[in-house]
Design a protein around this motif. Structure first.
Motif, PDB file in Angstrom:
ATOM      1  N   UNK A 129     -25.240   5.009 -12.017  1.00 36.50           N
ATOM      2  CA  UNK A 129     -24.165   5.646 -11.243  1.00 36.50           C
ATOM      3  C   UNK A 129     -23.573   6.846 -11.984  1.00 36.50           C
ATOM      4  N   UNK A 130     -22.726   7.602 -11.307  1.00 37.80           N
ATOM      5  CA  UNK A 130     -22.060   8.739 -11.961  1.00 37.80           C
ATOM      6  C   UNK A 130     -21.264   8.246 -13.157  1.00 37.80           C
ATOM      7  N   UNK A 131     -21.327   9.009 -14.244  1.00 39.27           N
ATOM      8  CA  UNK A 131     -20.563   8.638 -15.442  1.00 39.27           C
ATOM      9  C   UNK A 131     -21.212   7.511 -16.231  1.00 39.27           C
ATOM     10  N   UNK A 132     -22.465   7.177 -15.890  1.00 39.18           N
ATOM     11  CA  UNK A 132     -23.130   6.075 -16.597  1.00 39.18           C
ATOM     12  C   UNK A 132     -23.552   6.470 -18.003  1.00 39.18           C
ATOM     13  N   UNK A 133     -23.727   7.756 -18.230  1.00 36.51           N
ATOM     14  CA  UNK A 133     -24.156   8.225 -19.550  1.00 36.51           C
ATOM     15  C   UNK A 133     -25.527   8.882 -19.534  1.00 36.51           C
ATOM     16  N   UNK A 134     -26.064   9.128 -18.330  1.00 37.25           N
ATOM     17  CA  UNK A 134     -27.405   9.723 -18.236  1.00 37.25           C
ATOM     18  C   UNK A 134     -27.438  11.119 -18.858  1.00 37.25           C
TER      19      UNK A 134
END
Lengths: 349, 294
Positions: free
Chosen positions: B36-41
């Motif tokens: 998800x957004x903000x997961x650290x990708x």
């Protein structure tokens, strides 16, 4: 050879990006106006009630001193955006992922800054040629005394200004408004100190360099010359000056070498800049906020995806109430926008 | 060719963690990075691209520590960041010439590759147009071209298909598949079907932690028997949504066909169906959230 190829492309891309902007047209227009102002008598070089005949040497030194005096301050603010542009355009993060070293990058930006300032100097040199022809006090154009002040006084000064711009951008606490103010004081110091202290070694702008030469020439012609020396900018000066013929600076090897030292000083400043340059990792301890993207998209024929149960409750708006203008709300919102992000010391000031 | 991420953490200002003790070993193939957004990708990609440094941990490329010797990876790296930027007043040839010089590619070789890449990303006819006039999709295609300039052994692409039209997306997926031979490709995307089509491995990431790293088949096996199709009257949807994880809804004449991801059958009439990667993604992400809440 490979390094030169790299530096050429670094500087070229940055230079082209700058000169193709409309703001550069404004810079060129302002430069042309400066050339006109000198030609029209709004900028003058006087030694008490005397001045030189507008021959190539006098025009060359007048234009050069005007250039170094004005472009060294305005030019700094014009070129002090090379690294910031790479942050704003986000090209920097791609560069950071390449083998490009900090020093190579800073050298490339310095060359680009220098190229922009050199274009301004070139325009003013061309204005000098036109000025001499228009003035008509000395019809014969002499290229050496006309152009050497540009090459040996203005350009080395611009090299240092270009390097200072890179250094100020690389050092985080000098990259913003404080740096802009600090540079102005540094510029004033660099202008005044060599003349006051008679220390020719720190005479970046070359004013002290030519001052002694010009004074000697005036004194030889007019024994009552009181030693005053001034470069004036302001309303057109219509006073009648007595004139003398000045042949230009006698460029000895030592004098040329003194001016070339400033290029080494500029390169030294670029080295300093490279030490401080963060390689676009200014977010070292800060969250990088990327543009928001939606949650994973399902494309296999479904119409909705939800990773969590979601129930939406929105407060209904009264149907009868249409658009109602509120000056207070708009004013407060606009004021908030205007003041958002400003530091307390700015507001206090 | 091996990329090893060992216990990598990244802490931001305000004690926010972008990544936490993240470990992963990669060899040739395409890794799809999902989360998800903000997961650290993006944080992970920026660390691998040597744009930012981790707070702790180690990353090695062919057993060389890239934090100490970043040029080892930079020489073989192609990187397309999520928010790819250009100089708006240069044209695509000038920009790629610039990037080629920065990447240390020989001038004559660069010229040839630039022409080929412009052809590949379908930008040849716009080669002299200033980049400021490019659409989002055109810029993205140029970004792909610059990432491929140096024939990278490690290709990191962050949301590469964002802004591309469906045709371009398919073209890009095929390109990635063709490129994946003797190199490592790390593809981060929010479009699950992109990963489904191209990835040989998938890493699920949430709150800076690696939830799972497996082949797509393994991921699907993990949700086998946990996806159900359930037909309900439309008015029951809000109630069902409160209780179940829904991965899709289709409105038909007999009611609303829901795709429910659940350990057990949500209702007597629900039928088990074959899971998709989206189902698997939602299942594992939802499970990690539940575990964290506990």
């Amino acid at each position: 050879m490979r390094t030169f190829h790299l530096l050429y492309h670094l500087a070229r891309a940055d230079f082209l990006e700058r000169v193709r902007r409309y703001s550069f047209l404004v810079t060129v227009a302002a430069t042309i106006y400066l050339g006109y102002a000198v030609n029209a008598g709004y900028v003058t070089l006087n030694l008490d009630k005397y001045r030189g005949v507008y021959n190539s040497a006098w025009v060359g030194i007048l234009m050069t001193l005007s250039t170094t005096f004005l472009v060294s301050v305005v030019g700094f603010y014009i070129v002090k955006n090379a690294i910031d542009r790479d942050r704003q355009t986000r090209v920097g993060q791609i560069l950071a992922a390449t083998p490009l070293s900090k020093l190579q990058y800073c050298l490339g930006k310095w060359l680009s800054n220098f190229a922009v300032l050199a274009v301004i100097v070139l325009i003013l040199a061309a204005a000098g040629v036109i000025m001499q022809l228009l003035r008509g006090e000395a019809a014969h154009l002499e290229w050496w005394p006309l152009l050497t002040p540009f090459l040996l006084i203005a350009l080395p000064a611009m090299a240092v200004v270009a390097a200072l711009a890179v250094a100020f951008e690389s050092i985080s606490w000098l990259s913003g408004g404080f740096g802009n103010v600090a540079y102005f004081f540094l510029w004033a110091f660099m202008l005044i100190y060599p003349v006051e202290s008679k220390n020719r070694n720190l005479d970046l702008f070359g004013i002290g360099f030519v001052e002694r030469d010009l004074r000697a020439a005036a004194r030889a012609e007019f024994p009552d010359y009181n030693g005053n020396f001034s470069l004036n900018a302001g309303p057109r000066d219509n006073r009648a000056y007595l004139t003398f013929v000045w042949k230009g600076i006698d460029w000895t090897t030592q004098k040329v070498a003194v001016r070339f030292v400033w290029y080494f000083a500029a390169i030294f400043l670029v080295f300093i800049a490279a030490l401080f340059f963060d390689r676009f990792d200014s977010a070292a301890e800060r969250q990088v906020r990327a543009p928001a993207l939606p949650q994973p998209i399902v494309t296999s024929g479904s119409s909705q995806v939800s990773s969590q149960p979601l129930t939406v409750h929105l407060t209904p708006l009264p149907k009868e109430r249409g658009y109602r203008f509120s000056f207070t709300s708009i004013f407060l919102a606009e004021s908030k926008l205007m003041l958002k992000g400003l530091r307390w010391w700015w507001l206090a000031g | 060719m091996q990329l090893a991420i060992e216990q990598v953490s990244k802490r931001y200002k305000g004690n926010q963690w972008g990544l936490r003790e993240f470990s992963l070993n990669l060899s040739s193939g395409i890794l799809g990075l999902l989360g998800p957004n903000g997961a650290g990708k993006s944080t992970l990609m920026r660390i691998l691209a040597t744009v930012t440094k981790p707070t702790a941990g180690r990353v090695t490329w062919n057993e060389v520590d890239i934090l100490r010797f970043p040029d080892e990876i930079r020489q073989v790296l192609g990187y397309l960041p999520q928010d790819f930027g250009v100089y708006p007043n240069l044209n695509s040839v000038e920009f790629l010439e610039y990037m080629a010089a920065v990447k240390g590619i020989d001038r004559s070789l660069a010229r040839r590759r630039i022409e080929e890449l412009l052809q590949l990303v379908n930008l040849r006819e716009f080669r002299k147009r200033p980049l400021g006039g490019f659409s989002g999709g055109m810029k993205q295609r140029l970004g792909i071209a610059q990432a491929l300039l140096n024939d990278p052994k490690l290709l990191i692409v962050d949301e590469p298909t964002a802004g591309l039209d469906p045709e371009e997306r398919v073209r890009f997926r095929n390109l990635l598949s063709e490129l994946s031979g003797e190199r490592i490709v790390i593809l981060s995307t929010h479009i699950v079907s992109d990963v489904e089509a191209a990835a040989t491995h998938i890493a699920l990431i949430s709150h800076g932690k690696l939830l799972m790293h497996a082949a797509p088949e393994k991921l699907l096996q993990g949700v086998e028997g946990k996806v159900w199709e359930w037909v309900i009257p439309s008015e029951n949807l809000p109630t069902v949504k409160q209780k179940h994880l829904i991965s899709g809804t289709i409105r038909r004449s007999d009611g609303l066909h829901l795709r429910v991801v659940a350990e057990a059958s949500p209702a007597p009439g629900a039928q088990p169906v074959s899971p998709t990667l989206e189902d698997a993604y939602l299942y594992f992400i939802s499970r990690s959230r539940t575990e964290e809440e506990r």
